[in-house]
Every structure is written in structure tokens, then in C-alpha cells.
Scaffold this active site. Structure first.
Site, PDB file in Angstrom:
ATOM      1  N   GLU A  75       0.844  -1.204   0.000  1.00 17.15           N
ATOM      2  CA  GLU A  75       0.000   0.000   0.000  1.00 17.15           C
ATOM      3  C   GLU A  75       0.873   1.245   0.000  1.00 17.15           C
ATOM      4  O   GLU A  75       1.922   1.277   0.640  1.00 17.15           O
ATOM      5  CB  GLU A  75      -0.866  -0.013   1.274  1.00 17.15           C
ATOM      6  CG  GLU A  75      -1.749   1.212   1.425  1.00 17.15           C
ATOM      7  CD  GLU A  75      -2.517   1.215   2.740  1.00 17.15           C
ATOM      8  OE1 GLU A  75      -3.448   0.404   2.880  1.00 17.15           O
ATOM      9  OE2 GLU A  75      -2.175   2.037   3.619  1.00 17.15           O
ATOM     10  N   TYR A  95      -6.930   6.795   0.244  1.00 19.66           N
ATOM     11  CA  TYR A  95      -7.781   7.928  -0.133  1.00 19.66           C
ATOM     12  C   TYR A  95      -8.056   8.716   1.137  1.00 19.66           C
ATOM     13  O   TYR A  95      -8.782   8.255   2.036  1.00 19.66           O
ATOM     14  CB  TYR A  95      -9.080   7.361  -0.701  1.00 19.66           C
ATOM     15  CG  TYR A  95     -10.052   8.353  -1.273  1.00 19.66           C
ATOM     16  CD1 TYR A  95     -10.044   8.676  -2.632  1.00 19.66           C
ATOM     17  CD2 TYR A  95     -11.043   8.946  -0.468  1.00 19.66           C
ATOM     18  CE1 TYR A  95     -10.970   9.558  -3.170  1.00 19.66           C
ATOM     19  CE2 TYR A  95     -11.965   9.831  -1.005  1.00 19.66           C
ATOM     20  CZ  TYR A  95     -11.929  10.125  -2.347  1.00 19.66           C
ATOM     21  OH  TYR A  95     -12.854  10.993  -2.884  1.00 19.66           O
ATOM     22  N   ARG A 112     -15.650   3.271   4.791  1.00 14.81           N
ATOM     23  CA  ARG A 112     -16.386   4.431   5.302  1.00 14.81           C
ATOM     24  C   ARG A 112     -15.419   5.583   5.537  1.00 14.81           C
ATOM     25  O   ARG A 112     -15.738   6.739   5.263  1.00 14.81           O
ATOM     26  CB  ARG A 112     -17.079   4.070   6.623  1.00 14.81           C
ATOM     27  CG  ARG A 112     -17.973   5.188   7.129  1.00 14.81           C
ATOM     28  CD  ARG A 112     -18.267   5.067   8.607  1.00 14.81           C
ATOM     29  NE  ARG A 112     -17.063   5.248   9.410  1.00 14.81           N
ATOM     30  CZ  ARG A 112     -16.994   5.058  10.707  1.00 14.81           C
ATOM     31  NH1 ARG A 112     -18.064   4.662  11.375  1.00 14.81           N
ATOM     32  NH2 ARG A 112     -15.853   5.244  11.352  1.00 14.81           N
ATOM     33  N   ALA A 167     -19.645   1.481   5.236  1.00 14.19           N
ATOM     34  CA  ALA A 167     -18.964   0.963   4.041  1.00 14.19           C
ATOM     35  C   ALA A 167     -19.900   0.035   3.260  1.00 14.19           C
ATOM     36  O   ALA A 167     -19.851   0.004   2.028  1.00 14.19           O
ATOM     37  CB  ALA A 167     -17.695   0.227   4.455  1.00 14.19           C
ATOM     38  N   LYS A 193     -21.400  -6.481   5.362  1.00 20.17           N
ATOM     39  CA  LYS A 193     -20.553  -5.799   4.370  1.00 20.17           C
ATOM     40  C   LYS A 193     -20.160  -6.780   3.261  1.00 20.17           C
ATOM     41  O   LYS A 193     -20.223  -6.440   2.080  1.00 20.17           O
ATOM     42  CB  LYS A 193     -19.314  -5.256   5.105  1.00 20.17           C
ATOM     43  CG  LYS A 193     -18.400  -4.434   4.288  1.00 20.17           C
ATOM     44  CD  LYS A 193     -17.663  -3.416   5.144  1.00 20.17           C
ATOM     45  CE  LYS A 193     -16.417  -3.914   5.798  1.00 20.17           C
ATOM     46  NZ  LYS A 193     -15.642  -2.823   6.418  1.00 20.17           N
TER      47      LYS A 193
END
Ligand code: FAD
Length: 289
Positions: free
Chosen positions: A17, A49, A106, A124, A164
Site C-alpha cells: 500500500e 484515499y 467508510r 462501508a 458488508k
């Protein structure tokens, strides 16, 4: 390529990441980092993000750079700080740039904000359902082996996690953990709830002492005594701490793979040299394609 296809294979994947720049002026420098990371040939790379006060403006650009470098890119997308319209806008940009993988989150609720407003997604799971209805994306979600800090207990957290996954998650990636037993126990409980998508283990190589204090205050992670001893002994010696942090993360990854966990995601904090050092330590364990 869809990350879900990679995670279906019975082979080890090591991915990493990175985060985007806060200012446009730094975009080229961060694109270079993306290219350097891609040159290490991880199975895929993800770009955050707006994480921990950062920006969301350049995630699509960085993800595009990763794809152009020939490595599957995941763009993270959060909804707590955005309106539904803004989320739709980003989904369209991702479609236009042919970015097929989204990690749908979320996000943390901004301090002193009225949340949720009527034109926002609450959880989410709602964002995931929305993305699914808007295109043929591979959608990932986050999970928390030690429980999400806002949840009342792990059982409730797992019930929401099941919702989810049912909303359309193709896979999950865990929050970092420093003791593999936490992951193994979590997997046992998740499977009992019927959560049967791949769960990628998130590993954070802690390579400086201040990082660990920040991590604990942000996520409430349990840090084993063994790790704290390393920080005590080497924390004031940056090179020694880096070496020890890489060795600790490598050992965690080897134990995971030895126990049948094939998919590991490295929280690389934009440091390709750390990903490279770990990959070199695993050169016969993770065979790069
Ligand atoms: P959710 O799944 O919505 O869960 C949040 C909380 O709400 C949990 O306590 C859950 O139990 C509860 N909940 C869920 N559904 C319901 C429901 N129906 N009713 C009541 N309660 C419910 N943050 C960023 O800002 N940017 C990033 O790029 C980013 N990347 C991340 C990547 C990974 C792999 C991980 C693990 C975390 C990442 N985060 C990122 C942090 C994340 O945004 C925060 O942890 C955030 O607080 C929760 O996001 P979520 O998607 O897990 O939320």
C-alpha cells in the site's frame, strides 16, 4: 486485472500500500514512488484515499500510474467525508481510467462533523452496494482482527462485517496486527459467521520508534512485549530499528504463509526499499511473476 482473480489462485501474493501526495506539486515525485514500488513486482499495489488527514485528490492519478506500470492497482475510496455526488464522480473517474479494483471504506468520521448527513453513505456496506450497482468492479473491504475501535464488541463487529461482505465484497484486507494469533483467532470467528471471502493479512513493518506510538493511539492495536523490547533496545538507533522492524515483519509473514495464509499486504508507507528488503528475505517463498 481484478485482484479477486489473483486471490483465487493457490499461490502466495505479496502486495503493498502507498499513499498519495497532499499537494499537486508533489504528484510527479509520488508517481515515481509508485513506479519504484511497481518495479519490485508485487502482486498488486493499493493507494489510500484521504487516510489520516491526507488528501483524496490524487488517488486516481496514482492508481492509474500503477496500472500503467503493469501492476494491478487498487484505488481506495471512502465516503465519510464526501457527499454521494462526490463518490459518484470518483467512481466515474475510475471507470474512465480503467481502474477495476476499489477498496471501499467508510473512512474515519471527521472530528466535530455532523455525520451522517442525508446525502452521505453511512457505512462501508452502503458504499459497496452503490459501487456494485455502478459497474463491474472488484470490491474489497476492511476488517479488524482486534475489533473496530467504535464497535461495542467483536461479535457485533463481525455481524456488521458479514453484512458488508454480503453487500458485495470480493475480499477483505485486515487492519495491521503484530501478533499472528490475533489473525488466526479472528479467522476462526469470521468463518463461524459465514465470512468466506479471501482475507488478506495486513502487515505493517514498523521501522521507527515514533511510528509505533502513533499506530497504537490511532488503532488501539495490541503490541506484543517482544516487539516493545525491540523498540526499547533499538528505538534510538534508526538503522538498527529499521533492520529489526523489517526482520519482525518478515518473521510474521513467514509464520502466516507457513500456516496457510497465502495473501499478505504490506503497509509500506511509501518506502519501496522496505518492501524490497522484505521481498528479498522471501525470495524463495514469494516467487515473483
Ligand atoms: P465500516 O465497515 O462502515 O465500519 C465502521 C464501524 O461501523 C464499525 O465499528 C462497524 O462495526 C460499524 N458498522 C458497520 N455497519 C454498521 C451498521 N449497519 N450499523 C451500525 N454500525 C455499523 N481510511 C481512510 O480514510 N482512507 C483509506 O484509504 C483507508 N484505507 C484503509 C485500508 C484498510 C485495509 C483498513 C483496515 C483501514 C483503512 N482506513 C482508511 C481506515 C478506515 O477508513 C477506518 O478504520 C474507518 O473508521 C472504518 O472504515 P470501514 O470501511 O471499516 O467502516
Amino acid at each position: 486485472m481484478k485482484v479477486s482473480e489473483l486471490l483465487k489462485k493457490d499461490t502466495v501474493t505479496i502486495s503493498a500500500e502507498m499513499f498519495p501526495p497532499k499537494q499537486g506539486a508533489l504528484l510527479d515525485k509520488y508517481k515515481d514512488i509508485a513506479v519504484q514500488m511497481a518495479s519490485l513486482r508485487p502482486a498488486y499495489l493499493s493507494c489510500t484515499y484521504g487516510a489520516t488527514g491526507g488528501t483524496s485528490d490524487y488517488t486516481v492519478d496514482i492508481a492509474d500510474t500503477i496500472n500503467q506500470a503493469g501492476i494491478p492497482a487498487i484505488a481506495h475510496l471512502t465516503c465519510a467525508s464526501s457527499t454521494r455526488e462526490k463518490v459518484h464522480e470518483v467512481i466515474t473517474q475510475l471507470q474512465e481510467r480503467k481502474i477495476e479494483n476499489i477498496l471501499a471504506l467508510r473512512g474515519d468520521i471527521p472530528e466535530h462533523a455532523d455525520f451522517p448527513l442525508p446525502n452521505q453513505f453511512h457505512h462501508a456496506s452502503e458504499l459497496i452496494a452503490e459501487i456494485k450497482s455502478r459497474g463491474d468492479f472488484c470490491i474489497g473491504g476492511a476488517c479488524y482482527p482486534e475489533g473496530h475501535p467504535e464497535s461495542r464488541n467483536q461479535n457485533e463487529d463481525l455481524d456488521f462485517l458479514k453484512e458488508k461482505v454480503d453487500a458485495g465484497c470480493d475480499y477483505l484486507t485486515t487492519q495491521m496486527f503484530f501478533d499472528n494469533h490475533i489473525y488466526y483467532n479472528f479467522m476462526y470467528k469470521a468463518l463461524k459467521k459465514g465470512i468466506d471471502v479471501p482475507v488478506v493479512a495486513g502487515i505493517m513493518p514498523v521501522t521507527n520508534a515514533s511510528q509505533i506510538k502513533r499506530i497504537v493511539s490511532l488503532s488501539g492495536n495490541l503490541v506484543p512485549a517482544k516487539f516493545l523490547t525491540i523498540v526499547d533496545r533499538f528505538g534510538d538507533h534508526p538503522e538498527a530499528m529499521k533492520q529489526a522492524g523489517i526482520a519482525y515483519a518478515t518473521e510474521q509473514i513467514i509464520d502466516l504463509i507457513a500456516n496457510g495464509v497465502n495473501h499478505v499486504h504490506i503497509y509500506a508507507m511509501n518506502k519501496p526499499e522496505i518492501v524490497e528488503a522484505i521481498m528479498n528475505n522471501l525470495s524463495y517463498i514469494y516467487v515473483r511473476e
